[in-house]
Design a protein around this motif. Structure first.
Motif: not given
Lengths: 535, 99
Positions: A177, A180-181, A184, A219, A223-224, A226-228, A230, A235-236
């Motif tokens: 995460i 990801f930030v 961006e 991006s 993110l998706f 990263a969600a999977l 997680y 945990t990320t």
């Protein structure tokens, strides 16, 4: 999927009671390790205040001094403070290890050279590359009025600094995460910078739109993914994901490979790998030339840093499941980048396809999955970035009718009229080719040698890489022939009198290209010492 | 209702968003597709947070919302800039840059 279904419902029943942690532990923050990032970001924020409060006439010089000083101070902080504080800090979000230190140093260097080229005025009273007012419609009376009023977009310097701080965070992100930030934070200012060209503004705006829409699309994939991940690991955190791959959570296994591929799509987009490269030629061609140089060098280094950390720390133990996919992308990238560059007629577009091919060469080093491969990638990112910034700075000085002469036909016979500029550009092109005694050769060797050692797949990749290099050699040598052996120099093509700023950027880039080719030892050793990843 | 249905829903939303980006021609609508994809990821994060019984996923969703808002600011500015120059927000009309 039925298995996932049943086990996930089971997880719900058992997992709920722990939903609220009883105590909150403040994460430990190592400010010394973070100081380079914080200084650059702080300088960017102060620059925004300058924009609001300084009188218009003094903004440009103040912004240039602030940006350059901020980057230099950050570099000093890196060398003095951060080097001795190699640590995992901010609760695992930021990892300052050898790799991030090396890449942060490289990024600061690119940033400094970038700021120097941004500030070029070519004898005018405002920055040459940037429009006086990004909000004005091209060709309107408003645009003419703001030009007469002497406005200038000095906010490009804070934007570059904020983008730079995002890149520094990107290479040192320890969880998805933060990554990801950081992605961006580095991208959003670049989207704006790309659209601020002073001439050919419709092209520049178009490049900005394309870069933005495709970048946001990529991006979202990141993110998706990263969600999977997680969902898979709970945990990320990259180290946590690595631990989860070691002992797979029951029922979640099917999530892993799609998740890795989705995250990789986002990262491969940023490095401009085929088939996620379609933004590269357009954004490189349309952007103001100094911005092109900066983003070509810095974005590539930052994105490969993040990719190395994701692949080497996070999902290294699953590599047998995805390495053939990434290898296929590396092959496509090298071949398409090299072959398509043959038919280009615009210098900036040609260098864009060359950067695509180089992304493929670096991917070969990444796929070695060894410490030496890591060293090769670090060295390649540094060498390629320095050469690129110098090359784009040279492109920005060649003019016809007060506008950049980017069409290749305009470069015919340049060597006869302007031997120094043409000679410098020819040398940089030889470095892109990978001729010995230039940094390009050392870099390719450093990236390819560990790939050969890694096994059959690596050897195949290296063979394809060398063949692709031969194709790009044809392209670059054709330009050199055009510059030196063409009988009909185009009329009116001149080389603008560059200020010491641009001259310094070109000189540093060219000198580094030579030095890293002739005596690469010290920097290779530095990259070797930097080839360690904290987990 | 089983929580995994929310994961299916988020995958469907993500796909709809991706299809919107690829198929629609209005830059604003394309951008809405991207936002839908980001929010699909948010739904997945929140659902997985519930499954794992950890708060991390919910915090991440808040981060993503902030980032998406920042992205909207920059994105709409760029799209409006294009619209004012060309009197059109169709992505088929931005075709000056070609090989």
């Amino acid at each position: 999927m039925i298995l996932v279904n049943s086990v996930l419902t089971g997880a719900v029943l058992t997992g709920l009671p722990t939903a609220t942690p009883s105590t909150f532990e403040t994460p430990d923050v190592n400010w010394a390790a973070l100081s380079p990032m914080l200084i650059v970001m702080g300088a960017g924020l102060i620059g925004m205040l300058f924009e609001a409060f300084l009188p218009r006439g003094r903004r440009h010089s103040a912004q240039v001094i602030l940006a350059a000083a901020g980057i230099v101070v950050a570099f000093v902080a890196l060398v003095v403070l951060a080097v001795d504080n190699r640590t995992v800090t901010m609760g695992g979000s930021v990892v300052i290890d050898g790799m991030s230190l090396f890449l942060i140093g490289a990024l600061l260097l690119f940033g400094l050279l970038g700021v120097l080229t941004f500030a070029e005025k070519f004898g005018d009273d405002r920055p040459d590359a940037f429009t006086p007012m990004g909000a004005s419609v091209p060709g309107s009376s408003y645009e003419a009025a703001v030009a007469r009023a002497g406005l200038a977009t000095s906010e490009v310097f804070p934007l570059a600094l904020i983008s730079l701080s995002g890149m520094m965070m990107f290479v040192s992100a320890g969880d998805l995460i933060t990554m990801f930030v950081a992605l961006e934070v580095l991208s959003l200012p670049l989207y704006v910078l790309v659209g601020l060209a002073r001439r050919r503004r419709l092209l520049s705006q178009e490049a900005s739109l394309k870069y933005f829409l495709l970048g946001a699309f990529a991006s979202a994939f990141f993110l998706f993914g990263a969600a999977l991940l997680y969902g898979y690991a709970g945990t990320t955190d990259l180290a946590g994901i690595a631990a989860a791959i070691g002992s797979p959570p029951p029922g979640m296994e099917p999530l892993l490979i799609p998740a890795i591929l989705l995250v990789l799509v986002g990262l491969l987009f940023k490095v401009g790998a085929v088939p996620f490269h379609s933004w590269t030629p357009d954004a490189y061609q349309g952007a103001p030339t100094p911005v092109t140089g900066f983003m070509a060098a810095a974005t590539k280094a930052a994105a490969f840093g993040a990719m190395l950390r994701f692949l080497y720390v996070g999902v290294e133990s699953a590599r047998w499941d995805y390495r053939y996919g990434v290898a296929a992308i590396a092959v496509l990238t090298m071949v398409v980048g090299a072959v398509v560059s043959v038919s280009q007629t615009d210098v900036k577009r040609l260098l864009a396809y060359s950067s695509v091919a180089h992304a493929g060469f670096i991917l070969v080093g990444v796929l070695a999955f060894s410490t030496l491969g890591l060293r090769g990638v670090l060295f390649y990112a540094l060498a390629y970035g320095l050469t690129t910034i110098a090359a784009f700075a040279v492109v920005s000085t060649v003019r016809q009718n007060d506008s950049e002469a980017t069409n290749l036909s305009q470069w015919a016979g340049l060597g006869q009229r302007h031997p120094v500029v043409a000679g410098t550009f020819a040398f940089l092109l030889l470095a892109f080719t990978g001729i010995p005694l230039t940094s390009g050769f050392t870099a390719k060797f450093a990236a390819f040698a560990p790939a050969v050692e890694s096994g059959t797949l690596g050897t195949v990749l290296v063979v394809i890489g060398v063949l692709a290099s031969a194709v790009t050699a044809f392209v670059y040598v054709r330009i050199i022939v055009l510059m030196y052996f063409s009988d009909t120099p185009t009329d009116g093509v001149t080389v603008a009198e560059a200020s010491p700023l641009t001259t310094a950027a070109i000189a540093v880039g060219t000198a580094a290209t030579l030095i890293l080719g002739v005596i690469p030892g010290p920097v290779l050793e530095l990259a070797e010492r930097a080839s360690e990843l904290l987990r | 209702m089983s929580l995994v249905n929310y994961i299916y829903l988020s995958a469907i939303l993500f796909t709809i968003g991706g299809a919107t980006v690829l198929l629609r021609r209005n830059a604003i609508i394309v951008f809405m597709g991207v936002e839908l994809m980001l929010n699909a990821a948010n739904l997945a994060f929140v659902t997985f947070a519930r499954m794992h019984g950890s708060l991390e996923g919910q915090v991440i969703a808040l981060f993503v919302m902030v980032v998406a808002a920042a992205e909207v600011v920059v994105g709409l500015a760029i799209i409006i800039m294009i619209f004012r120059s060309r009197r059109s927000a169709s992505i088929d009309n931005v075709n000056l840059l070609k090989a």
